[in-house]
Motif scaffolding. Sequence first.
Motif, PDB file in Angstrom:
ATOM      1  N   THR A  22       0.848  -1.565  -0.186  1.00  0.00           N
ATOM      2  CA  THR A  22       0.274   0.116   0.373  1.00  0.00           C
ATOM      3  C   THR A  22       1.062   1.298  -0.071  1.00  0.00           C
ATOM      4  N   ARG A  25       2.426   2.367  -3.467  1.00  0.00           N
ATOM      5  CA  ARG A  25       0.693   1.951  -4.444  1.00  0.00           C
ATOM      6  C   ARG A  25       1.054   3.548  -4.079  1.00  0.00           C
ATOM      7  N   GLU A  26       0.307   4.450  -3.203  1.00  0.00           N
ATOM      8  CA  GLU A  26      -0.063   5.119  -2.037  1.00  0.00           C
ATOM      9  C   GLU A  26       0.793   6.482  -2.687  1.00  0.00           C
TER      10      GLU A  26
END
Length: 148
Positions: A22, A25-26
């Motif tokens: 995450t 990706r964030e």
Amino acid sequence: MAEMSPQQLAEACADAMFARDTASRELGMTLTAVTPGQATLTMTITAAMIQGHGSCHGGYLFTLADSAFAFACNTYDLATVGAGCSIDYLRGAREGDRLTAQAVERSRGNRTGVYDVTLTNQHGETIALFRGKSYQVRGHVIQPEQAP
């Protein structure tokens, strides 16, 4: 799991890790290439990443390099973590810069490895140099439910 070539295994490991990553990706990171022991990620510097002197906060540069390191040292389906690392910042990155982090395996033993990551901008200028030392822990990168 079906028998895979080293390249297929590296790609499957990268896909499995990226699906669970995450943080990368964030931050808008993109995995652009992976081969056994190597990985390349890109990230565009956003306004939210700029510190008080008008350049990209070093923590974001470190995070990009660290993510490339993680993908490179986990291409063999053996769960591997960072044991230590260092970074040298050579020049600033500005909002809108497109950075590339290229991680290359320099040494890989039974449980440890050494990886170098070079961060460059869209002009090919070197922004930072990172060296990571890896340590293989128990387990695999590809979980049984993720096996091809």
